[in-house]
Design a protein around this motif. Sequence first.
Motif, PDB file in Angstrom:
ATOM      1  N   UNK A  39       0.853  -1.122  -0.003  1.00 52.21           N
ATOM      2  CA  UNK A  39      -0.208   0.045  -0.006  1.00 52.21           C
ATOM      3  C   UNK A  39       0.898   1.324   0.147  1.00 52.21           C
ATOM      4  N   UNK A  40       0.399   2.253  -0.457  1.00 57.74           N
ATOM      5  CA  UNK A  40       0.949   3.626  -0.469  1.00 57.74           C
ATOM      6  C   UNK A  40       0.971   4.082   1.366  1.00 57.74           C
ATOM      7  N   UNK A  41       2.176   4.510   1.783  1.00 61.80           N
ATOM      8  CA  UNK A  41       2.341   4.573   3.087  1.00 61.80           C
ATOM      9  C   UNK A  41       2.626   6.330   3.253  1.00 61.80           C
ATOM     10  N   UNK A  42       1.755   6.706   4.371  1.00 63.21           N
ATOM     11  CA  UNK A  42       2.073   8.228   4.588  1.00 63.21           C
ATOM     12  C   UNK A  42       2.786   8.188   6.001  1.00 63.21           C
ATOM     13  N   UNK A  43       3.413   9.270   6.594  1.00 61.48           N
ATOM     14  CA  UNK A  43       4.117   8.974   7.850  1.00 61.48           C
ATOM     15  C   UNK A  43       3.766  10.304   8.574  1.00 61.48           C
ATOM     16  N   UNK A 138      -8.980  -0.255  -0.583  1.00 61.77           N
ATOM     17  CA  UNK A 138      -8.450   1.089  -0.912  1.00 61.77           C
ATOM     18  C   UNK A 138      -9.321   1.838   0.206  1.00 61.77           C
ATOM     19  N   UNK A 139     -10.030   0.885   1.122  1.00 61.68           N
ATOM     20  CA  UNK A 139     -10.985   1.559   2.384  1.00 61.68           C
ATOM     21  C   UNK A 139     -10.154   1.829   3.517  1.00 61.68           C
ATOM     22  N   UNK A 140      -8.512   1.501   3.546  1.00 62.32           N
ATOM     23  CA  UNK A 140      -7.920   1.735   4.571  1.00 62.32           C
ATOM     24  C   UNK A 140      -6.676   2.943   4.079  1.00 62.32           C
ATOM     25  N   UNK A 154       0.082   1.536  10.870  1.00 65.55           N
ATOM     26  CA  UNK A 154      -1.320   1.311  11.108  1.00 65.55           C
ATOM     27  C   UNK A 154      -2.089   1.360   9.902  1.00 65.55           C
ATOM     28  N   UNK A 155      -3.348   0.827   9.838  1.00 67.93           N
ATOM     29  CA  UNK A 155      -4.329   0.539   8.801  1.00 67.93           C
ATOM     30  C   UNK A 155      -5.710   1.509   9.226  1.00 67.93           C
ATOM     31  N   UNK A 156      -6.148   2.694   8.577  1.00 66.87           N
ATOM     32  CA  UNK A 156      -7.215   3.129   9.288  1.00 66.87           C
ATOM     33  C   UNK A 156      -8.303   3.183   8.265  1.00 66.87           C
ATOM     34  N   UNK A 157      -9.601   2.589   8.771  1.00 72.59           N
ATOM     35  CA  UNK A 157     -10.499   2.739   8.155  1.00 72.59           C
ATOM     36  C   UNK A 157     -11.700   3.791   8.889  1.00 72.59           C
ATOM     37  N   UNK A 158     -11.906   4.789   7.884  1.00 73.74           N
ATOM     38  CA  UNK A 158     -12.827   5.849   8.547  1.00 73.74           C
ATOM     39  C   UNK A 158     -14.139   6.107   7.835  1.00 73.74           C
ATOM     40  N   UNK A 159     -15.190   6.484   8.975  1.00 71.64           N
ATOM     41  CA  UNK A 159     -16.308   6.494   8.653  1.00 71.64           C
ATOM     42  C   UNK A 159     -16.931   7.774   9.177  1.00 71.64           C
ATOM     43  N   UNK A 160     -18.072   8.533   8.592  1.00 68.78           N
ATOM     44  CA  UNK A 160     -18.542   9.681   8.890  1.00 68.78           C
ATOM     45  C   UNK A 160     -19.946   9.640   9.422  1.00 68.78           C
ATOM     46  N   UNK A 161     -20.268  10.462  10.534  1.00 65.43           N
ATOM     47  CA  UNK A 161     -21.906  10.486  10.956  1.00 65.43           C
ATOM     48  C   UNK A 161     -22.019  12.008  10.953  1.00 65.43           C
ATOM     49  N   UNK A 162     -23.312  12.069  10.691  1.00 65.30           N
ATOM     50  CA  UNK A 162     -23.950  13.345  10.822  1.00 65.30           C
ATOM     51  C   UNK A 162     -23.865  14.162  12.279  1.00 65.30           C
TER      52      UNK A 162
END
Length: 283
Positions: A39-43, A138-140, A154-162
């Motif tokens: 995967x593409x990695x950010x730091x 690609x969701x992580x 770390x691998x992060x999956x993010x969701x939004x809520x109103x």
Amino acid sequence: MIIGRMTSLTKALPKALPLALAVSAALLAPAAPAHAAEPSVSYEVKINLTAAALDGSHAPSAAVRKAFGITGSAKARSYSYYDTDDRALDAKGWSVRLRHKDGSSFEETYKKRFPVTNGDIDAALSTARAAGFDSADSSYKTEVDWGYAKQTLSFSNEKKRSAKDYPGTALPSNDTGRSWLVADAPGKLKDATNALTASRAHGPVTAKVYGGAWGASDDASVEVLPVVGAGGTGTEYVVELSFKTDSRTAAADLHRESVAVAEANGWLYRGDILKTQLILDRY
């Protein structure tokens, strides 16, 4: 005529033989094992500072702001981590956070962590790939947290809520927050779903974040997080200086340079304060 043809064939054979052998070898050779792409990695470089970095109002001092390019005003954010009392999610390498930034939607973050041993990020990526975390999903978001002495992949999956009906940085009740997180949990969390269902909110805590740009990072910040004291009373302040970049080389430079500046000014905390663990411990 037959002898002539045989002679011509014999002369041509040495030229054709290497090609024939190469084709045969290619056909008979075992196929290379298929590997999922990295995967593409950010730091994100994260350095903790001592209370000496704060002024009388518990904001970054003018000297700290100048030294690290912090120009933004305070932005508030509140968050809780959800886990069982015996940290069943944490034991499986997961952290689940519900966060509310002032004026924004709720953020649900499901993060799977892998330790980085002796700075070997590539080995940690290989371990993660074997566990099913690679560029095919690609969701992580893939990130290396680069602390004073410790690195974590770390691998992060993010969701939004109103956040309608939740002013400022207000968070929902424990039961409501848990129901949201369970309903939106990603598939990779399935082995820990029971733990999430039985979890509770550890928190909330409310931090102030001050932004800016410094060195190779146009995303620098200082987060000041008040937490209850270790004995259950009083307030301690966790000060985290951080820089985001997509370059491993730039991250190494930012780490080295920020540590040097903080140490030269007497602000450096020589260790890693893991906010997730601290909040799980104290709330």
